[in-house]
Scaffold this motif. Structure first.
Motif: not given
Length: 399
Positions: A104-126
């Protein structure tokens, strides 16, 4: 209904916070967190596990990130995972059925990475959309101004009547071998009605009007300015027949020099984009560019040559007759004393711009109201403000 909506929002926020807290708990505590929800297994030192494998007493093993769960003599045990690259081969050589699992740790880590990139690129797009938003240049469908609102410029008004007809009937003039001017350059001191004329031209022609100014093309990021130029002309083509008005034109159309600095490089790109757009659209498309500048000598020669801006019009200070007409225009709704005539005021306003004449009359009206308020009896319902010559003199001293 309102309380139900608030309740639903609170429930959603509570669930979201709980989910985030649970994810953080698993992320930071890993297998220790998972072990709270799973049956406990007997721990075995890795050295003993290694010996059992060599003795072929281990039938199966599940390798996770930090732990190894294995079966020996119909019992399950756990041991630490040394994360050796040769471990899997060692187990398989000793007839151990190996399974690799992602905990579960690795799955959560991957999910958190995805959320981070979505947030990062979302800020760039906005941020990117903020700088080149399609709403940067607003289309005005009715300016509310006509040639009746303009004093003087009679020759220019006469010439523009044919241009307006060309905008409405481009095909008719194309068959006659005539094309509409691509651009009109208005040059003159500030406050003499360049912007008002552009609005009146659009209002008289009953076409769309897109106002822009030099600061609209400035940005802290390189290449945004040229992109805004393309956005402006793309919108103008869609909204044709249309008048594009660029105020403070000398702010973006200055002469190019190739010094290599970032500012000059950006200015060169903006001028080049303007040249490409002015050459890119046909005069029959119904787009007319009206640009206003205080200094035509500062503009790039390639930008203002015939074929791009076919007409150059000087907008001078108003003459005696035009000043008199302006006084009458700005005096509507105001009361003047008998000695304060439009002819006399026109002489006092010699060398004034249209905007300054309006400002002086407005200030004189304010002074007249103040004087009337101080002199009127308290029982009077409303003071009678009469603009006197003295009030005009006071306004001239204050401005």
């Amino acid at each position: 209904m309102k309380y139900k909506l608030v309740f639903k929002r609170r429930v959603f926020m509570t669930i979201s916070i709980a989910a985030a807290a649970l994810a953080a708990f698993f992320l930071f505590f890993g297998d220790k967190a998972l072990s709270l929800f799973l049956p406990a297994k007997e721990q075995m030192p890795y050295s003993q596990f290694y010996s059992l494998v060599e003795q072929k007493q281990v039938s199966s093993a599940v390798i996770k990130n930090s732990r190894i769960t294995f079966r020996s003599q119909d019992a399950e045990y756990t041991t630490q995972n040394p994360e050796s690259p040769l471990l899997k081969e060692f187990l398989m050589r000793n007839d151990v059925q190996v399974t690799e699992e992602t905990d579960g740790t690795e799955i959560i880590s991957i999910a958190m990475d995805i959320l981070f990139y979505l947030f990062f690129f979302g800020i760039i797009i906005v941020a990117f959309r903020k700088f080149i938003s399609p709403n940067t240049f607003k289309v005005v469908h009715n300016t509310g101004k006509t040639f009746n609102d303009i004093v003087g410029m009679e020759r220019l008004k006469f010439d523009m009547k044919q241009v307006m007809d060309m905008m409405q009937n481009p095909e008719l003039y194309r068959k006659k071998g005539m094309r509409m001017p691509k651009g009109i350059l208005l040059e003159g001191e500030p406050g003499n009605g360049k912007t008002l004329f552009a609005k009146a031209l659009a209002g008289e022609a009953k076409v769309n009007f897109i106002p822009a100014k030099a600061t609209d093309f400035e940005s802290m990021f390189m290449a945004i300015g040229p992109m805004k130029v393309k956005l402006l002309f793309r919108k103008a083509r869609r909204k044709a027949p249309c008048i594009v008005f660029i105020d403070e034109f000398d702010g973006i159309g200055t002469k190019r020099n190739y010094s290599g600095s970032a500012i000059e490089t950006e200015n060169t790109r903006i001028v080049t984009a303007l040249l490409n757009e002015l050459d890119g659209f046909e005069a029959t498309e119904g787009v007319l560019v009206v640009a206003a500048t205080n200094s035509i000598s500062a503009l790039d020669p390639a930008l203002i040559r015939p074929g791009r801006f076919d007409a150059r019009v000087a907008v001078p200070y108003p003459n005696d007759e035009e000043r008199r007409q302006l006084v009458e225009l700005y005096a509507r709704g105001k009361q003047f004393s008998s000695d304060c005539t439009p002819t006399l005021l026109a002489k006092k306003f010699k060398g004034f711009s249209c905007a300054k004449i309006e400002s002086v009359i407005n200030k004189a009206c304010m002074i007249a109201v103040q004087n009337a308020s101080s002199q009127t009896d308290a029982q009077a319902s409303e003071p009678q403000a009469v603009i006197t010559l003295a009030a005009v003199e006071d306004a001239l001293h204050q401005l």
